[in-house]
Scaffold this active site. Structure first.
Site, short mmCIF file in Angstrom:
data_model
loop_
_atom_site.label_atom_id
_atom_site.label_comp_id
_atom_site.label_asym_id
_atom_site.label_seq_id
_atom_site.Cartn_x
_atom_site.Cartn_y
_atom_site.Cartn_z
N GLY A 1 -15.42 3.40 4.22
CA GLY A 1 -14.27 4.18 3.77
C GLY A 1 -13.61 3.65 2.52
O GLY A 1 -12.43 3.91 2.28
N GLN A 2 -14.36 2.90 1.70
CA GLN A 2 -13.76 2.41 0.45
C GLN A 2 -13.43 3.58 -0.46
O GLN A 2 -14.29 4.40 -0.77
CB GLN A 2 -14.71 1.43 -0.27
CG GLN A 2 -14.06 0.81 -1.51
CD GLN A 2 -14.95 -0.22 -2.21
OE1 GLN A 2 -16.10 -0.42 -1.83
NE2 GLN A 2 -14.41 -0.86 -3.23
N ASP B 1 0.84 -1.20 0.00
CA ASP B 1 0.00 0.00 0.00
C ASP B 1 0.88 1.26 0.00
O ASP B 1 1.91 1.31 0.67
CB ASP B 1 -0.91 0.00 1.24
CG ASP B 1 -2.06 0.96 1.10
OD1 ASP B 1 -3.21 0.50 0.99
OD2 ASP B 1 -1.82 2.20 1.10
N ILE B 2 0.47 2.25 -0.77
CA ILE B 2 1.24 3.49 -0.90
C ILE B 2 1.23 4.31 0.39
O ILE B 2 2.15 5.10 0.65
CB ILE B 2 0.69 4.31 -2.10
CG1 ILE B 2 1.76 5.18 -2.71
CG2 ILE B 2 -0.54 5.09 -1.72
CD1 ILE B 2 1.37 5.76 -4.07
N HIS C 1 -10.16 -5.04 -3.20
CA HIS C 1 -8.81 -5.26 -2.68
C HIS C 1 -8.90 -5.70 -1.24
O HIS C 1 -9.67 -5.16 -0.45
CB HIS C 1 -7.95 -3.99 -2.80
CG HIS C 1 -8.63 -2.76 -2.29
ND1 HIS C 1 -9.59 -2.07 -3.00
CD2 HIS C 1 -8.50 -2.10 -1.12
CE1 HIS C 1 -10.02 -1.05 -2.30
NE2 HIS C 1 -9.38 -1.05 -1.14
N LEU C 2 -8.10 -6.70 -0.93
CA LEU C 2 -8.03 -7.23 0.43
C LEU C 2 -6.80 -6.64 1.09
O LEU C 2 -5.69 -6.79 0.58
CB LEU C 2 -7.94 -8.76 0.37
CG LEU C 2 -7.82 -9.53 1.69
CD1 LEU C 2 -9.04 -9.28 2.59
CD2 LEU C 2 -7.67 -11.02 1.41
P1 5GP Z 1 -9.80 1.46 0.59
O1 5GP Z 1 -9.98 2.61 1.54
O2 5GP Z 1 -10.46 1.69 -0.73
O3 5GP Z 1 -10.18 0.14 1.22
O4 5GP Z 1 -8.24 1.34 0.37
C1 5GP Z 1 -7.57 1.81 -0.76
C2 5GP Z 1 -6.11 1.70 -0.46
O5 5GP Z 1 -5.40 1.86 -1.67
C3 5GP Z 1 -5.61 2.74 0.52
O6 5GP Z 1 -5.01 2.11 1.62
C4 5GP Z 1 -4.61 3.55 -0.31
O7 5GP Z 1 -3.49 3.97 0.43
C5 5GP Z 1 -4.23 2.57 -1.41
N1 5GP Z 1 -3.84 3.19 -2.67
C6 5GP Z 1 -4.52 4.16 -3.36
N2 5GP Z 1 -3.88 4.48 -4.50
C7 5GP Z 1 -2.77 3.68 -4.54
C8 5GP Z 1 -1.71 3.55 -5.50
O8 5GP Z 1 -1.64 4.22 -6.52
N3 5GP Z 1 -0.73 2.65 -5.19
C9 5GP Z 1 -0.77 1.87 -4.06
N4 5GP Z 1 0.23 1.01 -3.88
N5 5GP Z 1 -1.76 1.98 -3.15
C10 5GP Z 1 -2.74 2.87 -3.39
#
Ligand code: 5GP
Ligand code: ZN
Length: 114
Positions: A93-94, A30-31, A100-101
């Site tokens: 918070g998606q 994760d970034i 994605h898991l």
């Molecule tokens: P969500 O909140 O949708 O469950 O999580 C999305 C996740 O994707 C977040 O933890 C965010 O940091 C990660 N993320 C978003 N954009 C990128 C990206 O371009 N690269 C990577 N490696 N992670 C990302």
């Protein structure tokens, strides 16, 4: 999905720090890590959210969990434990609408979650 950031990562159009790749999945760091280890496991196929899953996805989702457990074992997270998270929709918070898991490890996690 042309404008999906995770589809672009699958296609190699956006770089990622890859952890694992299989026929159907990509796992990468994760970034914005929320733990010392924070890996995202995504199906290469675009499915926007968990609530869109259908019967045809049953084995794919089983594979996703098994891959998470395998990565956790390989990375040495098994003994101390780890957390798997699937956010679905606004209240969860998606942010990225491609399933994605989250595999989080390396610290103690609170329950109930924030
Ligand atoms: P969500 O909140 O949708 O469950 O999580 C999305 C996740 O994707 C977040 O933890 C965010 O940091 C990660 N993320 C978003 N954009 C990128 C990206 O371009 N690269 C990577 N490696 N992670 C990302
Ligand atoms: Zn996508």
């Amino acid at each position: 999905m042309a404008d999906c950031i995770f589809c672009k990562i699958v296609k190699g159009e956006i770089p990622c720090k890859k952890s694992e790749e299989t026929e159907h999945f990509l796992a990468f760091h994760d970034i914005k890590p929320q733990a010392p280890a924070h890996i995202l496991i995504i199906p290469k196929q675009h499915i926007a959210r968990i609530s869109e899953l259908q019967n045809c996805h049953i084995s794919l989702m089983g594979e996703m969990l098994l891959l998470a457990a395998t990565i956790a074992r390989q990375q040495g997270f098994e003994q101390d434990g780890y957390r798997l998270v699937l956010n679905c929709g606004e209240n969860a918070g998606q942010e990225v609408f491609h399933i994605h898991l989250h595999l989080l490890a390396g610290r103690k996690f609170a329950w109930p979650p924030g």
